[in-house]
Design a protein around this motif. Structure first.
Motif, short mmCIF file in Angstrom:
data_model
loop_
_atom_site.label_atom_id
_atom_site.label_comp_id
_atom_site.label_asym_id
_atom_site.label_seq_id
_atom_site.Cartn_x
_atom_site.Cartn_y
_atom_site.Cartn_z
N ARG A 3 0.84 -1.20 0.00
CA ARG A 3 0.00 0.00 0.00
C ARG A 3 0.88 1.26 0.00
O ARG A 3 0.60 2.24 -0.68
CB ARG A 3 -0.88 -0.05 1.25
CG ARG A 3 -1.85 1.06 1.32
CD ARG A 3 -2.77 0.84 2.48
NE ARG A 3 -3.56 2.02 2.68
CZ ARG A 3 -4.41 2.18 3.65
NH1 ARG A 3 -4.59 1.21 4.51
NH2 ARG A 3 -5.09 3.28 3.78
N ARG A 4 1.97 1.22 0.75
CA ARG A 4 2.90 2.36 0.82
C ARG A 4 3.53 2.64 -0.55
O ARG A 4 3.60 3.79 -0.99
CB ARG A 4 3.99 2.09 1.85
CG ARG A 4 5.05 3.18 1.90
CD ARG A 4 6.08 2.87 2.93
NE ARG A 4 5.45 2.88 4.24
CZ ARG A 4 5.83 3.65 5.25
NH1 ARG A 4 6.85 4.44 5.10
NH2 ARG A 4 5.23 3.62 6.39
N LEU A 7 0.91 4.18 -2.89
CA LEU A 7 0.68 5.60 -2.61
C LEU A 7 1.87 6.46 -3.07
O LEU A 7 1.69 7.55 -3.62
CB LEU A 7 0.42 5.81 -1.12
CG LEU A 7 -0.96 5.36 -0.64
CD1 LEU A 7 -1.05 5.49 0.88
CD2 LEU A 7 -2.04 6.19 -1.31
N THR A 8 3.09 5.97 -2.86
CA THR A 8 4.28 6.71 -3.30
C THR A 8 4.28 6.87 -4.82
O THR A 8 4.55 7.95 -5.35
CB THR A 8 5.55 5.97 -2.86
OG1 THR A 8 5.52 5.83 -1.44
CG2 THR A 8 6.79 6.72 -3.27
#
Ligand code: FES
Length: 154
Positions: A3-4, A7-8
Motif C-alpha cells: 500500500r505504501r 501511494l508513493t
C-alpha cells in the motif's frame, strides 16, 4: 505491491503531471504572441487600390508602415530603427522616416539617408488575398541594402 509503494507511486505520478503542466504553461507564456490583426500576426492592410502611389500609411497595431513607391510597388517597412531599436516616425513634409533617438533618417523605401543606422529598415512579407494586402508581422526581413525585388507589385 504494498500500500505504501502504491501511494508513493501515485503521488509521484501526480507530482510529475503537475510539473509537466507548469512547464507547458511557462513555455506558452514565454512564446511569441500571435494575434490576427496585431503585431506578431497577420495584419490586413486594405485593398491595394486604396493606397495612392508615393504614399506611406502607418499601422500602429502592426508596428509597420505600408509604403507605396511612385511606380506602384508596395513595401511593409518595420518601424524599428536598425541602430538601437527606437520607433521611427514618418515625416511627410520631409518625405522620410526619422528616428527620434540619434537622428537617423530613412527614405520611403527604408534606405538609410543619415546614419548612425547601419542598414535599411527591416520589411515584412506581403501577400494578396482577394485584392487585400496582408502583412505577416511575425517574419521581419533584415536587409543590407534595398533592391527592386523587395517591392510587391499587384
Ligand atoms: S535608435 Fe535610431 S538612430 Fe539610434
Amino acid at each position: 505491491m504494498s500500500r505504501r509503494d502504491f501511494l508513493t507511486l501515485g503521488m509521484s505520478a501526480v507530482g510529475l503531471l503537475g510539473m509537466l503542466q507548469m512547464g507547458g504553461m511557462t513555455l506558452q507564456f514565454l512564446g511569441p504572441r500571435r494575434v490576427e490583426g496585431e503585431f506578431g500576426g497577420l495584419v490586413e492592410a486594405g485593398l491595394a487600390a486604396s493606397f495612392p502611389p508615393a504614399s506611406v500609411t502607418e499601422f500602429p497595431d502592426g508596428r509597420f508602415f505600408l509604403a507605396r513607391t511612385s511606380d506602384g510597388g508596395f513595401l511593409a517597412v518595420s518601424r524599428r530603427c536598425t541602430h538601437l531599436g527606437c520607433a521611427v516616425s514618418w515625416e511627410a513634409s520631409q518625405n522620410q522616416f526619422a528616428c527620434p533617438c540619434h537622428g537617423s533618417h530613412f527614405d520611403l523605401q527604408g534606405d538609410v539617408q543619415n546614419p548612425p543606422a547601419p542598414r535599411p529598415l527591416d520589411t515584412y512579407p506581403i501577400s494578396v488575398r482577394d485584392g487585400v494586402l496582408v502583412v505577416d508581422t511575425a517574419k521581419a526581413i533584415p536587409r543590407d541594402q534595398i533592391a527592386p525585388e523587395q517591392l510587391l507589385y499587384v
